[in-house]
Design an enzyme around this catalytic site. Sequence first.
Site, PDB file in Angstrom:
ATOM      1  N   GLU A  34      -3.904  -8.563  -9.353  1.00  0.00           N
ATOM      2  CA  GLU A  34      -3.287  -7.295  -9.754  1.00  0.00           C
ATOM      3  C   GLU A  34      -3.911  -6.798 -11.049  1.00  0.00           C
ATOM      4  O   GLU A  34      -4.064  -7.577 -12.005  1.00  0.00           O
ATOM      5  CB  GLU A  34      -1.781  -7.513  -9.939  1.00  0.00           C
ATOM      6  CG  GLU A  34      -0.942  -6.365  -9.473  1.00  0.00           C
ATOM      7  CD  GLU A  34      -1.077  -6.104  -7.980  1.00  0.00           C
ATOM      8  OE1 GLU A  34      -1.924  -5.264  -7.599  1.00  0.00           O
ATOM      9  OE2 GLU A  34      -0.355  -6.745  -7.196  1.00  0.00           O
ATOM     10  N   GLY A 120       5.698   6.347  -2.022  1.00  0.00           N
ATOM     11  CA  GLY A 120       6.096   6.168  -3.425  1.00  0.00           C
ATOM     12  C   GLY A 120       6.577   4.761  -3.733  1.00  0.00           C
ATOM     13  O   GLY A 120       7.178   4.522  -4.769  1.00  0.00           O
ATOM     14  N   LEU A 123       2.906   1.026  -1.794  1.00  0.00           N
ATOM     15  CA  LEU A 123       2.290   0.408  -0.616  1.00  0.00           C
ATOM     16  C   LEU A 123       1.099   1.235  -0.127  1.00  0.00           C
ATOM     17  O   LEU A 123       0.665   1.127   1.013  1.00  0.00           O
ATOM     18  CB  LEU A 123       3.340   0.237   0.495  1.00  0.00           C
ATOM     19  CG  LEU A 123       4.528  -0.660   0.094  1.00  0.00           C
ATOM     20  CD1 LEU A 123       5.592  -0.673   1.184  1.00  0.00           C
ATOM     21  CD2 LEU A 123       4.066  -2.092  -0.203  1.00  0.00           C
ATOM     22  N   SER A 125       0.455   4.516   0.471  1.00  0.00           N
ATOM     23  CA  SER A 125       0.473   5.525   1.528  1.00  0.00           C
ATOM     24  C   SER A 125      -0.602   6.578   1.273  1.00  0.00           C
ATOM     25  O   SER A 125      -1.172   7.126   2.217  1.00  0.00           O
ATOM     26  CB  SER A 125       1.850   6.170   1.647  1.00  0.00           C
ATOM     27  OG  SER A 125       2.226   6.752   0.429  1.00  0.00           O
ATOM     28  N   ASP A 170      -7.092  -0.276  -2.879  1.00  0.00           N
ATOM     29  CA  ASP A 170      -6.231   0.256  -1.815  1.00  0.00           C
ATOM     30  C   ASP A 170      -7.047   0.873  -0.684  1.00  0.00           C
ATOM     31  O   ASP A 170      -6.791   0.631   0.495  1.00  0.00           O
ATOM     32  CB  ASP A 170      -5.257   1.291  -2.395  1.00  0.00           C
ATOM     33  CG  ASP A 170      -4.488   0.752  -3.601  1.00  0.00           C
ATOM     34  OD1 ASP A 170      -4.425  -0.485  -3.743  1.00  0.00           O
ATOM     35  OD2 ASP A 170      -3.974   1.566  -4.382  1.00  0.00           O
TER      36      ASP A 170
END
Length: 379
Positions: A34, A120, A123, A125, A170
């Site tokens: 992270e 939001g 994850l 989107s 992502d």
Amino acid sequence: MLSYHTVSAEFERLFRSKPAVVVRAPGRVNLIGEHTDYNDGFVLPMALEHAIWIALRPRTDRRVMVYAQDMNDRAEFSLDGLERGHGWVEYLKGVAHVFQQAGYRLRGWEGVMMGDVPRGAGLSSSAAVEMATARAFSEVSGFVWEPLRMARLGQQAENEWVGVKCGIMDQAVSAAAQADHALFLDCRTLEYEPIPMPADVSVLVMDTSTRRGLVESAYNERRQQCEQAAHFFGVKALRDVRWQEFLERGRELPRVVWKRARHVITENERVLRAVAAMRANDPVTLGKLFNESHASLRNDFEVTNDALNWIVEIAQAQPACYGARMTGAGFGGCAVAVVRQEAAQAFMQAVKEAYRARSGLEASLFLSRAGQGAEVVQE
Ligand code: GLA
């Protein structure tokens, strides 16, 4: 879960014919690694089964017209003379813009977009929308799908058009993931490797239902602190700082910058150890690394909130849990746990109840297998 059938039926309802193409691109949950991607480090995300879908047909002109079913909204733009505006369609325009800038000749299309990636919640989107759009363009315009190149352009769309300074993680996992595998990615070289998920283990996403505003400014502040630390050590990115060197010279850094750097340097190491643990089918070690990662994000990187700390502590205390940590940018949103498969249902129930008692909030928990990256879906 959405299916080819649902999305193509929606297209038929709106356009009175079958779609020519159906594409999907998944959201993601990061297993570990992270705030390492923008430090040229390592990440180990997993694509979700939840995805953004687009059913479409090419147009003869240079217009793109999309119904966003979840938003109950419709938008249209021309591929010539793109201009910035507002709302969800900016992700599509941003992708069109950077692809054209990179020399791709795009063709217009019309279709319907639907999704089941919670919005939001951290994850990804938006990365899923970008990669589904890119996949749609590649199919109607007839260019080859090169996952990491597409991910880079998606990231660029987000950085330059939408104005969010995210890293590559992502988009990369949404573009390149392989079902039943996590994606081990070197964010400097963009080399990647699918890593099989350990047997008999479930991955659980735990949404705290908290959202924090101003995530972007806090995120950008972390990026700057990392850059400051890299500059101090005279390297391109924190990826290049050895632990020994950090111990010897790091103390000269301002305390808060020192803590940020310590998170990134140790987190990179944890990713490598997590990959080894997955390869050895060793969920116990994997879980310990999750717990250490959370502690580091809480104490050193300071991107958790109470809700994330509570849900992670509650999860970690369950006998079936190997480990748990916050996931994504932080400051609210979701955590992730690795749990013994046969106990997953009981785990979900217990966490929901204990979290409600502790926080007064409703968490939503769900299980996901490791999904497939962006793809054209056949009937
Ligand atoms: C967000 C960003 C990613 C990454 C994570 C933190 O999800 O979009 O690029 O930096 O935060 O790991």
